[in-house]
Design an enzyme around this catalytic site. Structure first.
Site, PDB file in Angstrom:
ATOM      1  N   CYS A  30       0.834  -1.210   0.000  1.00  0.00           N
ATOM      2  CA  CYS A  30       0.000   0.000   0.000  1.00  0.00           C
ATOM      3  C   CYS A  30       0.872   1.265   0.000  1.00  0.00           C
ATOM      4  CB  CYS A  30      -0.901  -0.050   1.234  1.00  0.00           C
ATOM      5  SG  CYS A  30      -1.709   1.493   1.657  1.00  0.00           S
ATOM      6  N   CYS A  33       0.196   3.767   2.794  1.00  0.00           N
ATOM      7  CA  CYS A  33       0.660   3.184   4.064  1.00  0.00           C
ATOM      8  C   CYS A  33       2.157   3.464   4.251  1.00  0.00           C
ATOM      9  CB  CYS A  33       0.414   1.680   4.094  1.00  0.00           C
ATOM     10  SG  CYS A  33      -1.321   1.197   3.973  1.00  0.00           S
TER      11      CYS A  33
END
Length: 105
Positions: A30, A33
């Site tokens: 991600c 993230c």
């Protein structure tokens, strides 16, 4: 205090045992993230004594993610004394995260 990686097995002990905990639901693939990780490190360095920060890899710990209805990542949940008091979805600048955390300290 260092950021702790939690699993489905350790979630209850690490998060729901009391105090204020910021839970980061994330995954290694991600992009946002990865962007938020250094921000969380900075926050931990500044106020780690007041708030515990934990990370939950949703790929390896889907039970915790499902239990809290995590639909997209990163999802940050603020848990105080075992109860979810705030939920933030997506990348946020440090100032926004600090404001959310400070409301519940």
């Amino acid at each position: 205090m260092a950021i702790v990686n939690v699993t489905d097995n350790t979630f209850q002990t690490e998060v729901e045992s009391g105090g204020t905990v910021l839970v980061d639901f994330w995954a290694p693939w991600c992009g946002p993230c990865k962007m938020i990780a250094p921000v969380l490190e900075e926050i931990d360095g500044e106020i780690g004594g007041k708030v515990k920060i934990v990370k939950v890899n949703v790929d390896d710990n889907s039970e915790s993610a499902q239990r809290f209805g995590v639909m997209s990542i990163p999802t940050l949940m603020l848990v105080k004394d075992g109860q979810v008091v705030d939920k933030i979805v997506g990348f946020q600048p440090k100032e926004n995260l600090l404001n959310a955390i400070n409301k519940h300290l």
